[in-house]
Write a protein that holds these residues in place. Sequence first.
Motif, PDB file in Angstrom:
ATOM      1  N   TYR A  31       0.748  -1.211  -0.059  1.00 12.34           N
ATOM      2  CA  TYR A  31       0.024  -0.146  -0.093  1.00 12.34           C
ATOM      3  C   TYR A  31       0.795   1.171   0.005  1.00 12.34           C
ATOM      4  CZ  TYR A  31      -4.070  -2.874   0.777  1.00 12.34           C
ATOM      5  OH  TYR A  31      -5.161  -3.893   0.736  1.00 12.34           O
ATOM      6  N   GLU A  88      -8.012  -6.695   5.139  1.00  9.77           N
ATOM      7  CA  GLU A  88      -7.367  -7.687   4.415  1.00  9.77           C
ATOM      8  C   GLU A  88      -7.685  -9.267   4.894  1.00  9.77           C
ATOM      9  OE1 GLU A  88      -5.789  -8.157   1.659  1.00  9.77           O
ATOM     10  OE2 GLU A  88      -4.943  -6.148   1.030  1.00  9.77           O
ATOM     11  N   ARG A 128      -6.139 -12.120  -3.179  1.00 12.24           N
ATOM     12  CA  ARG A 128      -4.691 -11.490  -3.583  1.00 12.24           C
ATOM     13  C   ARG A 128      -4.560 -10.346  -2.787  1.00 12.24           C
ATOM     14  NH1 ARG A 128      -4.767 -11.359 -10.134  1.00 12.24           N
ATOM     15  NH2 ARG A 128      -5.348  -9.316  -9.724  1.00 12.24           N
ATOM     16  N   GLY A 158      -3.402  -6.589  -0.985  1.00 19.19           N
ATOM     17  CA  GLY A 158      -3.005  -5.299  -1.666  1.00 19.19           C
ATOM     18  C   GLY A 158      -3.935  -4.773  -2.581  1.00 19.19           C
ATOM     19  N   ARG A 159      -5.157  -5.110  -2.436  1.00 18.58           N
ATOM     20  CA  ARG A 159      -6.134  -4.635  -3.390  1.00 18.58           C
ATOM     21  C   ARG A 159      -7.227  -3.923  -2.635  1.00 18.58           C
ATOM     22  NH1 ARG A 159      -5.802  -7.999  -8.567  1.00 18.58           N
ATOM     23  NH2 ARG A 159      -7.991  -7.141  -8.937  1.00 18.58           N
ATOM     24  N   GLU A 162      -8.638  -0.610  -4.322  1.00 21.66           N
ATOM     25  CA  GLU A 162      -8.014  -0.563  -5.728  1.00 21.66           C
ATOM     26  C   GLU A 162      -9.092   0.276  -6.780  1.00 21.66           C
ATOM     27  OE1 GLU A 162      -7.679  -4.075  -8.670  1.00 21.66           O
ATOM     28  OE2 GLU A 162      -5.756  -3.941  -7.814  1.00 21.66           O
ATOM     29  N   ASP A 163     -10.093   0.107  -6.772  1.00 20.93           N
ATOM     30  CA  ASP A 163     -10.982   0.917  -7.450  1.00 20.93           C
ATOM     31  C   ASP A 163     -11.478   2.292  -6.860  1.00 20.93           C
ATOM     32  OD1 ASP A 163     -11.105  -1.083  -9.365  1.00 20.93           O
ATOM     33  OD2 ASP A 163     -12.740  -2.225  -8.488  1.00 20.93           O
TER      34      ASP A 163
END
Length: 79
Positions: free
Chosen positions: A10, A55, A70, A72-73, A76-77
């Motif tokens: 991040y 997470e 996965r 770290g997402r 993300e958006d």
Amino acid sequence: MDRQQILDLYDWQPGICFRHPERGEVPTAVVGVVHPRGDGEREVRACVDCVIAIEDMRREEAARSGSEYRPGRVGEDAG
């Protein structure tokens, strides 16, 4: 992946955690964006503890649903 490896995924900047505003400015990562009516867009930021908690929830949900996890997402958006 250990805790620090996940956190390293991040981009951390000083900010106010959406769940812990009483802590004041701490390292935070973007975990979402909200669009208040008539007020553009605002980033939702989370502290280290909250990112790890999110997470953990994502990993558990992936395990339940048989999906690939996965790290770290989160957020993300968001942008």
